[in-house]
Structures are given as structure tokens and as C-alpha cells.
Write an enzyme that holds these catalytic residues in place. Structure first.
Site, mmCIF file in Angstrom:
data_model
loop_
_atom_site.group_PDB
_atom_site.id
_atom_site.type_symbol
_atom_site.label_atom_id
_atom_site.label_comp_id
_atom_site.label_asym_id
_atom_site.label_seq_id
_atom_site.Cartn_x
_atom_site.Cartn_y
_atom_site.Cartn_z
ATOM 1 N N CYS A 168 3.769 65.892 43.381
ATOM 2 C CA CYS A 168 2.299 65.242 43.121
ATOM 3 C C CYS A 168 1.727 65.748 41.584
ATOM 4 O O CYS A 168 0.806 65.239 41.039
ATOM 5 C CB CYS A 168 1.442 65.610 44.161
ATOM 6 S SG CYS A 168 1.994 65.071 45.712
ATOM 7 N N HIS A 190 -7.933 67.805 42.045
ATOM 8 C CA HIS A 190 -6.433 67.132 42.907
ATOM 9 C C HIS A 190 -7.132 66.672 44.271
ATOM 10 O O HIS A 190 -6.732 65.452 44.563
ATOM 11 C CB HIS A 190 -5.679 68.197 43.008
ATOM 12 C CG HIS A 190 -4.283 67.814 43.805
ATOM 13 N ND1 HIS A 190 -3.541 66.893 43.076
ATOM 14 C CD2 HIS A 190 -3.446 68.071 44.856
ATOM 15 C CE1 HIS A 190 -2.628 66.736 43.916
ATOM 16 N NE2 HIS A 190 -2.626 67.362 45.112
ATOM 17 N N HIS A 223 -4.089 59.148 48.063
ATOM 18 C CA HIS A 223 -3.264 59.870 47.258
ATOM 19 C C HIS A 223 -1.819 59.127 46.581
ATOM 20 O O HIS A 223 -1.134 58.842 47.528
ATOM 21 C CB HIS A 223 -2.840 61.331 47.808
ATOM 22 C CG HIS A 223 -2.059 62.227 47.226
ATOM 23 N ND1 HIS A 223 -1.866 62.042 45.875
ATOM 24 C CD2 HIS A 223 -1.414 63.521 47.639
ATOM 25 C CE1 HIS A 223 -1.182 63.246 45.362
ATOM 26 N NE2 HIS A 223 -0.939 64.115 46.595
#
Length: 400
Positions: A161, A294, A329
Site C-alpha cells: 500500500c 493513511h 483503500h
């Protein structure tokens, strides 16, 4: 402290909240999240798990890009955003400059591979081989680079990620070291059964709409999309008709080596990435006006990131929010998509809301922003991207 500045000359994006920068910005301002029921993506979990899908079919994406609809959705999404970024930059005579394409992803052409094996396992004389030839991550990057006409430097980064955040600051380093003049940097990922089933097995998917940095958060919603920025040297920036107003002023990658998928409870990697980016930029924590968290909405990630922020910024906290409440996400694309949001924050003096936030986390002394803020001074934005394997990266964008 960074010496030669690296400028952001253009931005491009496609996500669940819009097919370009203007549409995404409008959705952010009007609190329109892109998370909901699966439409184009097919899964056994269709009735149970919400996702943040790009609203265009592969046929529609193929029409926009000029690529065949037989190509991976990953490549189609990538090309849409990368083309917009280059058009926004408006660099004349690009072919005369040393230009690179540094693109991140974590699934490659897996969406097509999954279709191949469905047919192949049923009958090993069936299945189209064209569906597997672009399986690996680098193949997607090369397909898109060919369409963009970029040949000088092409590479792929896949660090979970944090992938596209790493692609962006690697691009900046190539410019600073006089290897390239222009870099299109960012990342892409499409929804695949492999990733949805994998995250479901880890038991970190939310069956409702996610609530990042909320005490009662339950997990994340997966998304898809692509985000790229065009980085240019000072020399190129000076020649542009539209003068860049944003620089990439700091960056850092760190690894806490704590666990394959979990962040350390103390947020060691997060702290090292943020503090390292500040050191590179020559800024103090008090200089940061906004943090794009995040903020995945999982129990582990949000407390780790929040603990690191407390350690670094206490007692003076900047405004902060997680835009994953809008886009889901997007894995390898998240750093690129959120870099675009960071640039827009600086250009327009705006800060995004942390949608669906209700209850403060009991361990943290701060809360995220819950309303869209306009006409506010934003000079420095910190954007966090923390990945599996402890691979943590932070970028700092600054207004010129």
C-alpha cells in the site's frame, strides 16, 4: 534538506468518486463517497461486502483510452489517469526531454488471469492465453508507457500500500540526480478476487461503510483507481506556460519489520517515515497544515498511525483526515490518488472531511476534520502511505 526543488506540473486521477480531477474534487466538496454495492466486479461476496468501484465498465474505459477492452482493467485505469496528468502539465516538446514513467501496482493483470483460470480449470483445453500474458505488474506499466510514448525510463514499484508513494519519491530522486527531466509517477490497482478474498481472510474488511479513525471502526473497504502526478525539474518548470505552484519538498521510506501484515502498536514505521520526511524537507512538525492520513479504518492501522502522530506532533496537531472514507483503500494506487488530493489541497486552500466519523478514539488526544473546509491557508501537506511488510512512506508537498 532538499536542495534542487522538484515541481508538480500536472495531476490525473480516476477513482470511485470521479473519472478525472474535476469530478473527484466536486465529490470531495459535496461529501459524495464512492463506496457501495459491486456492479462491474463479480464476487461471491457481492451481497455482503461494499467496495469502491470506478463507475465505468471496461468497454467504456477502452473507448476513452483507445486500448482494446481485452487488456487488464489495471492498464485501462492507469492510462486514463496518466493521460490526464500529462495533459494537465502541458509540457511542450516532451519527446525532446528525458522522460520517465514510474508506476506502482500490486495486482498487475490479475483480473484477466482470474478469468483465464476459471475456464482452464473447468477444461484444460479452454482459456484465452491473451488473458495471462500481461499478468505481472511490470507488464501493465509497459503497456501504458507505450501508449504515452515514454521510452527513456520505465519501471514498476510494488511495495503493497506504499507502492505509489515510493514511485513518486523515486521519480523525484531521478530528477534531483539529473537522470530525468520529467517523471509521470503514481500508481494504479483494480479490484480482483485475489485481493478481496485475501483481505476477507485477514478479517479486516468492513461489511458496512468504513469509519477511519473512529473508536468503533470495523475495518476497510477495498477500492480501485489510479492517480499520477507529473514531476519536473526547476529548468522544465521555468519553461511552462502554466507555472507549477507545488513542490515535493520531503519524502521518506522506513520499515519497522514488525509483522507481515500488521503495523507495530507503537507506530514505529509510521513515526520514522513522517519524521524522516520532515527532516528531508527542512520543516518542523508545526509547519504542517494538513495530514492526509493513511487511515484505512482497521483497528491496528489507525491506532499505530495515530500513536505515531501523537509522538511526533504533540501537543500541536495539524488538521487531518482520511480520504479513504471516499475512495476506499485502493492499495497500490492509494499513495498516487492521495498525492493528487494533497496537491489539490495546496492549490485550492481546502481540507477534506473524514466521512462517517462519530466517536473519538480513546487512546488519542486529537480528532479528524469532519467538514469540508474552504479558503484556508494550506502551505505544507503530509501524505501517509503505510503498507504490508512494515513498508511505510510519507510525502510532503509544499506551496511555492
Amino acid at each position: 534538506m532538499m536542495s534542487q526543488p522538484v515541481f508538480v506540473a500536472g495531476a490525473g486521477i480516476i477513482s470511485a468518486i470521479g473519472n478525472n480531477v474535476a469530478e473527484c474534487l466536486n465529490a470531495l466538496e459535496n461529501n459524495r463517497a464512492g463506496i457501495g454495492a459491486m456492479h462491474h466486479f463479480n464476487s461471491l461476496h457481492k451481497e455482503r461486502l461494499p467496495v469502491a468501484e470506478v463507475k465505468l465498465s471496461n468497454d467504456e474505459l477502452a473507448t476513452i483510452t483507445g486500448l482494446p477492452n481485452t487488456k487488464s482493467r489495471t492498464a485501462l485505469l492507469s492510462l486514463v489517469a496518466a493521460k490526464e496528468a500529462l495533459a494537465d502539465a502541458g509540457i511542450p516538446n516532451l519527446s525532446a526531454l528525458r522522460t520517465g514513467f514510474i508506476s506502482a501496482n500490486s495486482v498487475g493483470g490479475m483480473d484477466k488471469t482470474e478469468g483465464f483460470f476459471t475456464d482452464f480449470f473447468a477444461d484444460n483445453s479452454k482459456g484465452k492465453l491473451r488473458n495471462v500474458v500481461h499478468h505481472e505488474c511490470g507488464s501493465v506499466t509497459e503497456l501504458v508507457a507505450d501508449q504515452l510514448g515514454i521510452k527513456d525510463y520505465i519501471t514498476t514499484i510494488s511495495t503493497a500500500c506504499s507502492s505509489s508513494a515510493n514511485a513518486i519519491f523515486f521519480g523525484a530522486r531521478l530528477i534531483k540526480n539529473d537522470v530525468l527531466d520529467v517523471v509521470v509517477a503514481g500508481g494504479v490497482d483494480a479490484l480482483t478476487k485475489f485481493t478481496l478474498n485475501g483481505f476477507n481472510t485477514l478479517m479486516i474488511l468492513d461489511e458496512q461503510l468504513c469509519q477511519p479513525f473512529d473508536e468503533n471502526r470495523r475495518g476497510l473497504n477495498l477500492g480501485e483507481g489510479a492517480g499520477y502526478i507529473v514531476l519536473v525539474s526547476e529548468k522544465v518548470a521555468a519553461r511552462l506556460a502554466k507555472k507549477p505552484t507545488v513542490t515535493l519538498s520531503g519524502y521518506c521510506n522506513a520499515n519497522d519489520a514488525f509483522h507481515q501484515t500488521a503495523s507495530s502498536p507503537e507506530g514505529t514505521g509510521s513515526f520514522l517515515a513522517m519524521s524522516g520526511a520532515l527532516k528531508k524537507s527542512g520543516l518542523q512538525p508545526s509547519d504542517i497544515d494538513y495530514i492526509n492520513l493513511h487511515g484505512t479504518g482497521t483497528q491496528n492501522n489507525d491506532i499505530a498511525e495515530g500513536t505515531a502522530i501523537k509522538r511526533l506532533f504533540d501537543p500541536q496537531y495539524p488538521k487531518m483526515s482520511s480520504t479513504k472514507a471516499f475512495t476506499g483503500h485502493t492499495l497500490g494506487a492509494s499513495g498516487g490518488i492521495e498525492a493528487v488530493f494533497a496537491v489539490l489541497s495546496l492549490q485550492h486552500g481546502i481540507i477534506y472531511p473524514n466521512l462517517r466519523w462519530q466517536t473519538p478514539m480513546k487512546e488519542l488526544p486529537f480528532i479528524p476534520v469532519t467538514t469540508f473546509i474552504k479558503n484556508t491557508p494550506v502551505k505544507h501537506v503530509l501524505s501517509n502511505s503505510f503498507g504490508f511488510g512494515g513498508n511505510c512512506s510519507s510525502l510532503i508537498f509544499s506551496k511555492v
